[in-house]
Design an enzyme around this catalytic site. Sequence first.
Site, PDB file in Angstrom:
ATOM      1  N   LYS A   1      -7.235   4.482  60.562  1.00 15.36           N
ATOM      2  CA  LYS A   1      -6.016   5.274  60.828  1.00 15.36           C
ATOM      3  C   LYS A   1      -5.616   5.172  62.296  1.00 15.36           C
ATOM      4  O   LYS A   1      -4.439   5.066  62.628  1.00 15.36           O
ATOM      5  CB  LYS A   1      -6.249   6.733  60.421  1.00 15.36           C
ATOM      6  CG  LYS A   1      -6.315   6.897  58.905  1.00 15.36           C
ATOM      7  CD  LYS A   1      -6.728   8.277  58.469  1.00 15.36           C
ATOM      8  CE  LYS A   1      -8.186   8.537  58.708  1.00 15.36           C
ATOM      9  NZ  LYS A   1      -8.820   9.552  57.899  1.00 15.36           N
TER      10      LYS A   1
ATOM     11  N   HIS B   1      -8.643  11.276  69.572  1.00 15.03           N
ATOM     12  CA  HIS B   1      -8.916  11.764  68.217  1.00 15.03           C
ATOM     13  C   HIS B   1     -10.228  12.550  68.221  1.00 15.03           C
ATOM     14  O   HIS B   1     -11.216  12.115  68.798  1.00 15.03           O
ATOM     15  CB  HIS B   1      -9.046  10.579  67.252  1.00 15.03           C
ATOM     16  CG  HIS B   1      -9.403  10.986  65.867  1.00 15.03           C
ATOM     17  ND1 HIS B   1      -8.475  11.472  64.968  1.00 15.03           N
ATOM     18  CD2 HIS B   1     -10.589  11.019  65.230  1.00 15.03           C
ATOM     19  CE1 HIS B   1      -9.081  11.768  63.840  1.00 15.03           C
ATOM     20  NE2 HIS B   1     -10.369  11.511  63.968  1.00 15.03           N
TER      21      HIS B   1
ATOM     22  N   SER C   1     -13.171   4.755  58.133  1.00 11.02           N
ATOM     23  CA  SER C   1     -12.105   5.670  57.708  1.00 11.02           C
ATOM     24  C   SER C   1     -11.309   6.171  58.923  1.00 11.02           C
ATOM     25  O   SER C   1     -10.077   6.081  58.964  1.00 11.02           O
ATOM     26  CB  SER C   1     -12.751   6.851  56.956  1.00 11.02           C
ATOM     27  OG  SER C   1     -11.865   7.916  56.815  1.00 11.02           O
TER      28      SER C   1
ATOM     29  N   ASP D   1      -7.547   4.187  52.750  1.00  8.52           N
ATOM     30  CA  ASP D   1      -8.477   5.233  53.185  1.00  8.52           C
ATOM     31  C   ASP D   1      -8.246   6.512  52.389  1.00  8.52           C
ATOM     32  O   ASP D   1      -9.201   7.184  52.003  1.00  8.52           O
ATOM     33  CB  ASP D   1      -8.325   5.506  54.686  1.00  8.52           C
ATOM     34  CG  ASP D   1      -9.151   6.715  55.100  1.00  8.52           C
ATOM     35  OD1 ASP D   1     -10.383   6.640  54.964  1.00  8.52           O
ATOM     36  OD2 ASP D   1      -8.571   7.733  55.503  1.00  8.52           O
TER      37      ASP D   1
ATOM     38  N   ARG E   1     -14.849   9.267  47.744  1.00  9.28           N
ATOM     39  CA  ARG E   1     -16.102   9.598  48.457  1.00  9.28           C
ATOM     40  C   ARG E   1     -16.407  11.085  48.346  1.00  9.28           C
ATOM     41  O   ARG E   1     -17.557  11.498  48.206  1.00  9.28           O
ATOM     42  CB  ARG E   1     -15.995   9.207  49.941  1.00  9.28           C
ATOM     43  CG  ARG E   1     -16.070   7.707  50.184  1.00  9.28           C
ATOM     44  CD  ARG E   1     -15.673   7.350  51.605  1.00  9.28           C
ATOM     45  NE  ARG E   1     -16.477   8.009  52.605  1.00  9.28           N
ATOM     46  CZ  ARG E   1     -16.047   8.328  53.836  1.00  9.28           C
ATOM     47  NH1 ARG E   1     -14.807   8.028  54.214  1.00  9.28           N
ATOM     48  NH2 ARG E   1     -16.824   8.931  54.688  1.00  9.28           N
TER      49      ARG E   1
HETATM   50  N1  URA Z   1     -12.639  12.034  59.073  1.00 11.33           N
HETATM   51  C1  URA Z   1     -12.049  10.990  58.446  1.00 11.33           C
HETATM   52  O1  URA Z   1     -10.878  10.729  58.641  1.00 11.33           O
HETATM   53  N2  URA Z   1     -12.820  10.235  57.615  1.00 11.33           N
HETATM   54  C2  URA Z   1     -14.118  10.479  57.381  1.00 11.33           C
HETATM   55  O2  URA Z   1     -14.744   9.754  56.620  1.00 11.33           O
HETATM   56  C3  URA Z   1     -14.712  11.573  58.023  1.00 11.33           C
HETATM   57  C4  URA Z   1     -13.938  12.344  58.881  1.00 11.33           C
END
Ligand code: URA
Length: 437
Positions: free
Chosen positions: A187, A82, A183, A161, A168
């Site tokens: 995932k 990622h 966050s 999220d 946010r």
């Molecule tokens: N990418 C994400 O998935 N979440 C964040 O908070 C920042 C970057």
Amino acid sequence: MRMYDLISKKKNGQRLSDEEIQFIIKGYTDGEIPDYQMSAFLMAVCLKGMDTEETIAMTMAMAHSGDMLDLSAIHGIKADKHSTGGVGDKTSLIIGPMVASLGVPVAKMSGRGLGHTGGTIDKLESFEGFTTELSEQKFFDNVNQMKLAIIGQTANLAPADKKIYALRDVTATIDNISLISSSIMSKKIAAGADVIVLDVKSGSGAFMKTLEGSIELAETMVKIGNGVGRETYAVISDMNQPLGSAVGNNLEVIEAIDTLRGNGPEDLLDASLTLASYMVVGAKHAKTPEEAREMLLGTIKDGSALNKFAEFVRAQGGDDRAVFDTSLFPKANLQKEVCAVKEGYITEIHTDEIGMTSLILGGGRETKESVIGMKIHKKLGDKVEVGTPLATLYANDASKLEAASERFLCAYTIGEEKPEVPNHIYGIVTKDGYQAY
Ligand code: URA
């Protein structure tokens, strides 16, 4: 339990228990806790912080808020990668085929572009017919048969999220290490891989602008992953200039194909090999990153990675002829060279501005057009004269081309002194901590 008391506790700098954090995440996802209370809580986290245990509890509560992908039907140790998001970052297109060629299963869930950075799915859709909408069974079958498949992020992956990120975004609470890492990791953990390799970008085109911040983010995510039984590594890489020279969907795919053929830019190849080598080590197909690197280079030299890429594109409905003949990709109608207006060295590139230039051209996900974007000719430390081409921009619309070339020029600073050019890899974070390269 009352949300009021938990906000107050965090405001006073006290730590929250796992149960309290689960109460907050579940309550907010289910709509029982209103936006105004969640906003107050997020701001308290930004001001007072969370420790590692709290961050892990938040990550797992968010991961469990939706589907947890069970990849046990896929044989072997599954590795995923990622990136925190970069301009010109097409490493996934190179890493997936290389790693799969070595027999390591890559069952990847990818996203579309975020902000000024392009997403892997947008790039892959440059192949006529390519789809990431596979059934779960087809996804598993493809990985078992050819070791590589990519699906789009399902709607029910970490819904907490999704909701919290949107809040946010409008309450100035994005830039907190605990919130960013929970966050991202919620995932990744829900997506099911056993080995997670993170590419944490650092610099003007990245979320984290400083090396110190990037190391802290990387260390937090590595602690979370290893803390919940996923072998996790983070490579910290430079984003003070784009990676490679192509920015924009099909231009990036062509550059990835060139790299798989052994003719790619050196920084892109090195970043891809570095990330991939930790996937191979994590999946126990090599003992050391150095050994893995040699094996990965072998997949480029013997053509197996390029063939794997074609096999993967074909299996997901794409026209793979373009893998072997990139002239088959459609081309933009218009092109323009943007040239230096003064003599000197390239001392600074505002990489986020390059990303914005690509969006103006239509090279991100703003439109489905994939033929537009840019090829960058000059990078940090290069010497230029007045009139030296810095980049070639591609578009189908003359007014966009004009606007983009003005914006592009603003992204470059030309000075008299040759600058120190940062290494494109800063270091690696493993469970043993940070090690500079
Ligand atoms: N990418 C994400 O998935 N979440 C964040 O908070 C920042 C970057």
